[in-house]
Design an enzyme around this catalytic site. Structure first.
Site, PDB file in Angstrom:
ATOM      1  N   ASP A  24       4.576   0.780  -6.907  1.00 56.03           N
ATOM      2  CA  ASP A  24       5.148  -0.460  -6.403  1.00 56.03           C
ATOM      3  C   ASP A  24       4.816  -1.537  -7.450  1.00 56.03           C
ATOM      4  O   ASP A  24       3.933  -1.338  -8.296  1.00 56.03           O
ATOM      5  CB  ASP A  24       4.475  -0.769  -5.052  1.00 56.03           C
ATOM      6  N   LEU A  25       5.510  -2.658  -7.417  1.00 59.73           N
ATOM      7  CA  LEU A  25       5.269  -3.688  -8.440  1.00 59.73           C
ATOM      8  C   LEU A  25       4.397  -4.830  -7.901  1.00 59.73           C
ATOM      9  O   LEU A  25       3.228  -4.968  -8.274  1.00 59.73           O
ATOM     10  CB  LEU A  25       6.615  -4.225  -8.951  1.00 59.73           C
ATOM     11  N   ASP A  26       4.982  -5.633  -7.000  1.00 57.55           N
ATOM     12  CA  ASP A  26       4.255  -6.798  -6.487  1.00 57.55           C
ATOM     13  C   ASP A  26       3.063  -6.348  -5.648  1.00 57.55           C
ATOM     14  O   ASP A  26       3.228  -5.610  -4.669  1.00 57.55           O
ATOM     15  CB  ASP A  26       5.213  -7.660  -5.646  1.00 57.55           C
ATOM     16  N   GLU A  47       0.912   1.730  -3.390  1.00 54.05           N
ATOM     17  CA  GLU A  47       1.579   0.672  -2.615  1.00 54.05           C
ATOM     18  C   GLU A  47       0.575  -0.298  -1.992  1.00 54.05           C
ATOM     19  O   GLU A  47      -0.512   0.106  -1.614  1.00 54.05           O
ATOM     20  CB  GLU A  47       2.334   1.319  -1.445  1.00 54.05           C
ATOM     21  N   ASP A  48       0.982  -1.570  -1.872  1.00 57.74           N
ATOM     22  CA  ASP A  48       0.102  -2.560  -1.237  1.00 57.74           C
ATOM     23  C   ASP A  48       0.627  -3.034   0.113  1.00 57.74           C
ATOM     24  O   ASP A  48      -0.046  -3.833   0.772  1.00 57.74           O
ATOM     25  CB  ASP A  48      -0.057  -3.801  -2.138  1.00 57.74           C
ATOM     26  N   SER A  92      10.185  -0.396  -6.617  1.00 61.86           N
ATOM     27  CA  SER A  92       9.942  -1.740  -6.069  1.00 61.86           C
ATOM     28  C   SER A  92      11.139  -2.242  -5.274  1.00 61.86           C
ATOM     29  O   SER A  92      12.275  -1.870  -5.559  1.00 61.86           O
ATOM     30  CB  SER A  92       9.668  -2.702  -7.235  1.00 61.86           C
ATOM     31  N   ALA A  93      10.870  -3.115  -4.291  1.00 67.08           N
ATOM     32  CA  ALA A  93      11.959  -3.742  -3.528  1.00 67.08           C
ATOM     33  C   ALA A  93      12.598  -4.886  -4.308  1.00 67.08           C
ATOM     34  O   ALA A  93      13.652  -5.392  -3.943  1.00 67.08           O
ATOM     35  CB  ALA A  93      11.403  -4.285  -2.211  1.00 67.08           C
ATOM     36  N   LYS A 107       5.487  -9.511   2.364  1.00 69.92           N
ATOM     37  CA  LYS A 107       5.075  -8.583   1.293  1.00 69.92           C
ATOM     38  C   LYS A 107       5.790  -7.239   1.436  1.00 69.92           C
ATOM     39  O   LYS A 107       5.767  -6.627   2.509  1.00 69.92           O
ATOM     40  CB  LYS A 107       3.561  -8.388   1.302  1.00 69.92           C
ATOM     41  N   THR A 147       3.038 -11.161  -7.726  1.00 71.34           N
ATOM     42  CA  THR A 147       4.127 -12.147  -7.695  1.00 71.34           C
ATOM     43  C   THR A 147       4.266 -12.765  -6.306  1.00 71.34           C
ATOM     44  O   THR A 147       5.062 -13.687  -6.127  1.00 71.34           O
ATOM     45  CB  THR A 147       5.470 -11.524  -8.144  1.00 71.34           C
ATOM     46  N   LYS A 157      12.560  -0.594   1.991  1.00 70.09           N
ATOM     47  CA  LYS A 157      11.351  -0.039   2.615  1.00 70.09           C
ATOM     48  C   LYS A 157      11.223  -0.668   4.005  1.00 70.09           C
ATOM     49  O   LYS A 157      11.534  -1.851   4.143  1.00 70.09           O
ATOM     50  CB  LYS A 157      10.106  -0.398   1.792  1.00 70.09           C
TER      51      LYS A 157
END
Ligand code: B16
Ligand code: MG
Length: 218
Positions: free
Chosen positions: A9-11, A169-170, A114-115, A45, A17, A145
């Site tokens: 995942d990114l953020d 993932e966060d 990522s979303a 998030k 971000t 997601k």
């Protein structure tokens, strides 16, 4: 040959971000005349941009036309991008680069899942874009997601069976998506919040180099 791959995942995993999403959504809430707090921002998030706007409007108990929604999605993203264009490598979260180095050393391939529709730009800003074997983002999927679509496309990109993909993932929605995809889910952040994950770490720095041994050459 290794039979496992990683989907990041990114953020909240590679960069934070969320703080810029917060500032941009808050600008919109201020314009609409209601308060939007950091606690409210937690609800966004891992959630898609469209769904985030719906949640924000629910918080403010505001009802607007479809045309206004489209206009606000555009202006929010423009406000958000002003922060993104100022990002550089200094914003890569602790442990992320070391983890990518470990994966390179172990010859474990990795992609992004990522979303965010801004994911390629963000990865460019922090100079990580060339490291990923593929980028699956908000532009590549029809379903956000917790639907597993983004990660299943990630498995195809890695040319791996979903059960051999490890997802970092966060967000609760992201862990649910990974679990629904039949993948190995690793929660990064609060263990209680991400209790549905197969493994939990508070951040990427905590992941020992031998973590991957249990999955490779099995
Ligand atoms: P954008 P992730 C998600 O990123 C964010 O966590 C979420 O807050 C945001 O609404 C979503 O991306 C869409 O982002 O507006 O840039 O398309 O955690 O899936 O990497
Ligand atoms: Mg995230």
């Amino acid at each position: 040959m290794n039979k496992v791959g990683v989907i990041f995942d990114l953020d909240g995993v590679i960069v934070d971000t969320a703080k810029y999403h917060y500032l941009a959504w808050k600008e919109l809430a201020d314009h609409l005349g209601f308060s939007f707090t950091k606690e409210h921002n937690e609800l966004l998030k891992g959630v898609s941009r469209d769904r985030s706007l719906e949640i924000l409007l629910d918080i403010g108990k505001v009802s607007i036309s479809e045309a206004d929604k489209q206009a606000y999605l555009k202006s929010k993203n423009e406000a958000y991008l002003k922060y993104i264009y100022k990002m550089d490598d200094g914003e890569i979260l602790p442990g992320a680069e070391a983890l990518l180095n470990t994966l390179d050393k172990l010859k474990i391939p990795y992609v992004l899942g990522s979303a965010s529709k801004n994911a390629p730009l963000i990865l460019k800003q922090v100079h990580l874009i060339d490291r990923f074997k593929g980028i699956i983002d908000g532009n590549s999927v029809n379903k956000a997601k917790p639907d597993p679509e983004v990660f299943l496309i990630g498995a195809q990109t890695l040319n791996l069976d979903p059960k051999n993909c490890i997802v970092f993932e966060d967000a609760i929605a992201g862990i649910e998506a990974a679990n629904r995809a039949g993948m190995i889910s690793v929660g990064i952040g609060d263990k209680e919040t991400l209790s549905a994950a197969d493994f939990n770490f508070s951040d990427l720095k905590e992941i020992p180099e031998n973590f991957f041994n249990q999955f490779i050459n099995q």
